[in-house]
Write a protein that holds these residues in place. Structure first.
Motif, PDB file in Angstrom:
ATOM      1  N   PHE A  55       0.804  -1.227   0.000  1.00  0.00           N
ATOM      2  CA  PHE A  55       0.000   0.000   0.000  1.00  0.00           C
ATOM      3  C   PHE A  55       0.842   1.285   0.000  1.00  0.00           C
ATOM      4  CE2 PHE A  55      -3.173  -2.886   2.187  1.00  0.00           C
ATOM      5  CZ  PHE A  55      -4.134  -2.833   1.201  1.00  0.00           C
ATOM      6  N   ALA A  56       2.170   1.143   0.008  1.00  0.00           N
ATOM      7  CA  ALA A  56       3.032   2.301   0.291  1.00  0.00           C
ATOM      8  C   ALA A  56       2.779   3.491  -0.638  1.00  0.00           C
ATOM      9  CB  ALA A  56       4.498   1.900   0.241  1.00  0.00           C
ATOM     10  N   ARG A  57       2.602   3.245  -1.921  1.00  0.00           N
ATOM     11  CA  ARG A  57       2.419   4.371  -2.843  1.00  0.00           C
ATOM     12  C   ARG A  57       0.941   4.644  -3.124  1.00  0.00           C
ATOM     13  NH1 ARG A  57       4.668   3.631  -7.707  1.00  0.00           N
ATOM     14  NH2 ARG A  57       5.286   1.480  -7.410  1.00  0.00           N
ATOM     15  N   SER A  58       0.069   4.015  -2.311  1.00  0.00           N
ATOM     16  CA  SER A  58      -1.375   4.278  -2.423  1.00  0.00           C
ATOM     17  C   SER A  58      -1.874   5.058  -1.220  1.00  0.00           C
ATOM     18  CB  SER A  58      -2.134   2.948  -2.534  1.00  0.00           C
ATOM     19  OG  SER A  58      -1.605   2.192  -3.597  1.00  0.00           O
ATOM     20  N   GLY A  59      -0.919   5.623  -0.467  1.00  0.00           N
ATOM     21  CA  GLY A  59      -1.277   6.540   0.619  1.00  0.00           C
ATOM     22  C   GLY A  59      -1.734   5.857   1.895  1.00  0.00           C
ATOM     23  N   VAL A  60      -1.471   4.561   2.041  1.00  0.00           N
ATOM     24  CA  VAL A  60      -1.906   3.869   3.267  1.00  0.00           C
ATOM     25  C   VAL A  60      -0.664   3.376   4.009  1.00  0.00           C
ATOM     26  CG1 VAL A  60      -3.331   2.022   4.247  1.00  0.00           C
ATOM     27  CG2 VAL A  60      -3.938   3.010   2.011  1.00  0.00           C
ATOM     28  N   ARG A  61      -0.507   3.810   5.259  1.00  0.00           N
ATOM     29  CA  ARG A  61       0.568   3.262   6.096  1.00  0.00           C
ATOM     30  C   ARG A  61       0.030   2.066   6.876  1.00  0.00           C
ATOM     31  NH1 ARG A  61       2.502   6.156  10.142  1.00  0.00           N
ATOM     32  NH2 ARG A  61       0.839   7.675  10.335  1.00  0.00           N
ATOM     33  N   VAL A  62       0.881   1.063   7.090  1.00  0.00           N
ATOM     34  CA  VAL A  62       0.451  -0.142   7.829  1.00  0.00           C
ATOM     35  C   VAL A  62       1.504  -0.465   8.886  1.00  0.00           C
ATOM     36  CG1 VAL A  62      -0.342  -2.534   7.681  1.00  0.00           C
ATOM     37  CG2 VAL A  62      -0.562  -1.021   5.680  1.00  0.00           C
ATOM     38  N   ASN A  63       1.090  -0.454  10.139  1.00  0.00           N
ATOM     39  CA  ASN A  63       2.004  -0.766  11.245  1.00  0.00           C
ATOM     40  C   ASN A  63       1.294  -1.693  12.229  1.00  0.00           C
ATOM     41  OD1 ASN A  63       4.438   1.043  10.762  1.00  0.00           O
ATOM     42  ND2 ASN A  63       2.778   2.537  10.622  1.00  0.00           N
ATOM     43  N   ALA A  64       2.080  -2.273  13.134  1.00  0.00           N
ATOM     44  CA  ALA A  64       1.485  -3.138  14.162  1.00  0.00           C
ATOM     45  C   ALA A  64       2.016  -2.738  15.534  1.00  0.00           C
ATOM     46  CB  ALA A  64       1.804  -4.602  13.885  1.00  0.00           C
ATOM     47  N   VAL A  86      -1.901   3.283  24.508  1.00  0.00           N
ATOM     48  CA  VAL A  86      -2.534   4.391  23.781  1.00  0.00           C
ATOM     49  C   VAL A  86      -1.502   5.325  23.131  1.00  0.00           C
ATOM     50  CG1 VAL A  86      -3.955   6.463  24.082  1.00  0.00           C
ATOM     51  CG2 VAL A  86      -4.701   4.298  25.051  1.00  0.00           C
ATOM     52  N   GLY A  87      -0.409   5.605  23.831  1.00  0.00           N
ATOM     53  CA  GLY A  87       0.601   6.498  23.269  1.00  0.00           C
ATOM     54  C   GLY A  87       1.186   5.941  21.968  1.00  0.00           C
ATOM     55  N   ALA A  88       1.434   4.623  21.954  1.00  0.00           N
ATOM     56  CA  ALA A  88       1.974   3.984  20.744  1.00  0.00           C
ATOM     57  C   ALA A  88       0.974   4.091  19.598  1.00  0.00           C
ATOM     58  CB  ALA A  88       2.301   2.515  21.028  1.00  0.00           C
ATOM     59  N   LEU A  89      -0.302   3.853  19.917  1.00  0.00           N
ATOM     60  CA  LEU A  89      -1.341   3.945  18.881  1.00  0.00           C
ATOM     61  C   LEU A  89      -1.389   5.351  18.291  1.00  0.00           C
ATOM     62  CD1 LEU A  89      -3.907   2.651  17.484  1.00  0.00           C
ATOM     63  CD2 LEU A  89      -5.212   3.869  19.237  1.00  0.00           C
ATOM     64  N   LEU A  90      -1.428   6.351  19.174  1.00  0.00           N
ATOM     65  CA  LEU A  90      -1.575   7.735  18.688  1.00  0.00           C
ATOM     66  C   LEU A  90      -0.341   8.171  17.905  1.00  0.00           C
ATOM     67  CD1 LEU A  90      -3.405   9.440  21.694  1.00  0.00           C
ATOM     68  CD2 LEU A  90      -4.386   8.446  19.610  1.00  0.00           C
ATOM     69  N   PHE A  91       0.835   7.744  18.347  1.00  0.00           N
ATOM     70  CA  PHE A  91       2.045   8.053  17.579  1.00  0.00           C
ATOM     71  C   PHE A  91       1.935   7.486  16.155  1.00  0.00           C
ATOM     72  CE2 PHE A  91       6.017   6.040  16.043  1.00  0.00           C
ATOM     73  CZ  PHE A  91       6.646   7.194  15.598  1.00  0.00           C
ATOM     74  N   LEU A  92       1.515   6.216  16.059  1.00  0.00           N
ATOM     75  CA  LEU A  92       1.459   5.576  14.738  1.00  0.00           C
ATOM     76  C   LEU A  92       0.383   6.189  13.843  1.00  0.00           C
ATOM     77  CD1 LEU A  92       2.066   1.837  15.755  1.00  0.00           C
ATOM     78  CD2 LEU A  92       3.671   3.360  14.561  1.00  0.00           C
ATOM     79  N   LEU A  93      -0.666   6.762  14.457  1.00  0.00           N
ATOM     80  CA  LEU A  93      -1.739   7.373  13.655  1.00  0.00           C
ATOM     81  C   LEU A  93      -1.503   8.853  13.374  1.00  0.00           C
ATOM     82  CD1 LEU A  93      -4.987   5.831  15.231  1.00  0.00           C
ATOM     83  CD2 LEU A  93      -3.743   5.107  13.192  1.00  0.00           C
ATOM     84  N   ASP A  94      -0.500   9.419  14.006  1.00  0.00           N
ATOM     85  CA  ASP A  94      -0.288  10.865  13.905  1.00  0.00           C
ATOM     86  C   ASP A  94       0.087  11.273  12.471  1.00  0.00           C
ATOM     87  OD1 ASP A  94       0.359  13.507  14.150  1.00  0.00           O
ATOM     88  OD2 ASP A  94       1.865  13.231  15.730  1.00  0.00           O
ATOM     89  N   VAL A 151       6.611   6.544   8.702  1.00  0.00           N
ATOM     90  CA  VAL A 151       6.757   5.259   9.414  1.00  0.00           C
ATOM     91  C   VAL A 151       5.741   4.269   8.859  1.00  0.00           C
ATOM     92  CG1 VAL A 151       6.638   4.095  11.650  1.00  0.00           C
ATOM     93  CG2 VAL A 151       7.500   6.447  11.520  1.00  0.00           C
ATOM     94  N   THR A 152       6.240   3.171   8.280  1.00  0.00           N
ATOM     95  CA  THR A 152       5.330   2.105   7.847  1.00  0.00           C
ATOM     96  C   THR A 152       6.050   0.766   7.939  1.00  0.00           C
ATOM     97  OG1 THR A 152       3.650   1.523   6.208  1.00  0.00           O
ATOM     98  CG2 THR A 152       5.810   2.163   5.319  1.00  0.00           C
ATOM     99  N   GLY A 153       5.291  -0.280   8.259  1.00  0.00           N
ATOM    100  CA  GLY A 153       5.848  -1.641   8.309  1.00  0.00           C
ATOM    101  C   GLY A 153       6.530  -2.000   9.617  1.00  0.00           C
ATOM    102  N   VAL A 154       6.363  -1.180  10.667  1.00  0.00           N
ATOM    103  CA  VAL A 154       7.018  -1.531  11.936  1.00  0.00           C
ATOM    104  C   VAL A 154       6.066  -2.347  12.818  1.00  0.00           C
ATOM    105  CG1 VAL A 154       8.423   0.583  11.931  1.00  0.00           C
ATOM    106  CG2 VAL A 154       6.360   0.520  13.311  1.00  0.00           C
ATOM    107  N   VAL A 155       6.678  -3.187  13.650  1.00  0.00           N
ATOM    108  CA  VAL A 155       5.931  -3.904  14.696  1.00  0.00           C
ATOM    109  C   VAL A 155       6.505  -3.385  16.006  1.00  0.00           C
ATOM    110  CG1 VAL A 155       5.376  -6.150  15.685  1.00  0.00           C
ATOM    111  CG2 VAL A 155       5.668  -5.934  13.196  1.00  0.00           C
ATOM    112  N   LEU A 156       5.720  -2.554  16.672  1.00  0.00           N
ATOM    113  CA  LEU A 156       6.228  -1.803  17.829  1.00  0.00           C
ATOM    114  C   LEU A 156       5.895  -2.527  19.141  1.00  0.00           C
ATOM    115  CD1 LEU A 156       7.417   0.867  18.981  1.00  0.00           C
ATOM    116  CD2 LEU A 156       5.155   1.875  18.727  1.00  0.00           C
ATOM    117  N   PRO A 157       6.899  -3.039  19.856  1.00  0.00           N
ATOM    118  CA  PRO A 157       6.598  -3.700  21.128  1.00  0.00           C
ATOM    119  C   PRO A 157       6.253  -2.673  22.211  1.00  0.00           C
ATOM    120  CG  PRO A 157       8.834  -4.228  20.344  1.00  0.00           C
ATOM    121  CD  PRO A 157       8.338  -3.053  19.561  1.00  0.00           C
ATOM    122  N   VAL A 158       5.222  -2.977  22.990  1.00  0.00           N
ATOM    123  CA  VAL A 158       4.871  -2.159  24.166  1.00  0.00           C
ATOM    124  C   VAL A 158       4.708  -3.173  25.292  1.00  0.00           C
ATOM    125  CG1 VAL A 158       3.245  -0.500  25.152  1.00  0.00           C
ATOM    126  CG2 VAL A 158       3.674  -0.490  22.683  1.00  0.00           C
TER     127      VAL A 158
END
Ligand SMILES: NC(=O)c1ccc[n+]([C@@H]2O[C@H](COP(=O)([O-])OP(=O)(O)OC[C@H]3O[C@@H](n4cnc5c(N)ncnc54)[C@H](O)[C@@H]3O)[C@@H](O)[C@H]2O)c1
Length: 280
Positions: free
Chosen positions: A194-203, A248-256, A263-270
């Motif tokens: 999805f990278a060049r279709s304007g959609v970021r994807v993270n976990a 929540v902080g991780a979620l909001l960072f990734l949606l900011d 930032v796309t394609g990361v799997v962020l441990p919390v």
């Protein structure tokens, strides 16, 4: 609820699968507080109502939507309901999932099994299949159905929920661990796709949180910790279970739309340090 910081999600339409659950419900309230319109998706409307009511009472916008993440037809119906109401979808949060009790292996190692107890050789593989279906297919299918609406939308994002079991298998729950490893892998695949279709994807990969889905595996009926729960706390450098608010902080960072736009394609441990601690 009081988010740790606000990001601008004003007017954006966000679908949260498993929105009636412990982590999903927290995510629904957090994004509503940042101005989003939230479709709280769960298998039954009545299960979604406490979260919807909490958002409405706080002055936000939310609707309950019934859908099973393993059923294409019910997801198509849910998509229609949301588009009829708000005309667009900006963000998908894939939060439905969890370990399936009947797929759990009762012991850490075969040599520990008690006489006559179930073990890996006796469990019904259909239950393991259900676990893979719920978690992996239940992330891929909503991505297919809702992802199509996200392409080229403002601040389009998909957030998946992985697990510590994705970095290395957790004892007793091989099906769940395999499914979550699949979700991390699918997150990376989707990020490119999805990278060049304007959609970021993270976990986000949560450590251990006390919610409905893991309660019986970690706690006795009287609320005291099982040996597995003691092991978890001892293996978590911060020495405790997480609270859904900790995510929540991780979620909001990734949606900011400003702070993480590259930032796309990361799997962020919390996880309070769980996954990098080897115990010595
Ligand atoms: N609690 C933890 O420690 C932990 C750790 C790592 C990852 N996770 C993951 O976080 C996510 C949320 O789990 P939670 O801890 O909030 O548990 P939860 O049981 O409170 O929430 C799970 C939600 O998924 C919903 N759900 C289940 N099957 C569904 C289906 N077929 N269709 C639609 N919805 C369905 C449930 O109704 C529930 O609302 C899950 O993916 C879980 O695997 C949880």
């Amino acid at each position: 609820m009081g988010v740790p910081f606000k990001v601008d999600l004003e007017g954006q339409v966000i679908v949260v699968t498993g929105g009636s659950g412990g982590i999903g419900g927290m995510f629904c309230k957090a994004v509503a507080e940042c101005g989003a319109k939230v479709a709280v998706l769960g298998r039954k409307v009545e299960n979604c109502m406490p979260v919807v009511d909490a958002i409405l009472n706080a002055g936000g916008e939310a609707i309950p939507v019934a859908a099973d993440v393993m059923s294409k037809d019910s997801l198509l119906e849910a998509r229609k309901t949301i588009l009829d109401k708000w005309g667009k979808i900006n963000i998908l949060i894939n939060c439905a999932g969890g370990a399936v009790r009947s797929a759990e292996i009762p012991q850490d190692q075969l040599a520990d099994q008690e006489e006559g107890s179930d073990n890996f050789f006796t469990i019904d593989m259909e239950n393991v299949k259900k676990e893979l279906d719920l978690n992996l297919y239940g992330t891929m299918m909503p991505t297919q159905i809702f992802g199509e609406c996200l392409v080229n939308q403002e601040n389009a994002n998909i957030i998946n929920i992985s697990s510590m079991g994705a970095f290395g298998p957790l004892t007793r729950i091989p099906g769940y661990s395999a499914a979550k490893a699949g979700i991390s892998n699918f997150t990376e695949w989707s990020a490119n796709y999805f990278a060049r279709s304007g959609v970021r994807v993270n976990a986000i990969a949560p450590g251990f949180f006390q919610t409905a889905q893991n309660h019986a595996l970690h706690f006795n009926e009287d609320g005291t910790m099982k040996p597995r729960a003691h092991k978890i706390v001892n293996s978590t450098p911060m020495g405790r279970y997480g609270e859904p608010e900790d995510l929540v902080g991780a979620l909001l960072f990734l949606l900011d739309p400003k702070g993480s736009k590259f930032v796309t394609g990361v799997v962020l441990p919390v996880d309070g340090g769980f996954h990098e601690y080897l115990g010595v």
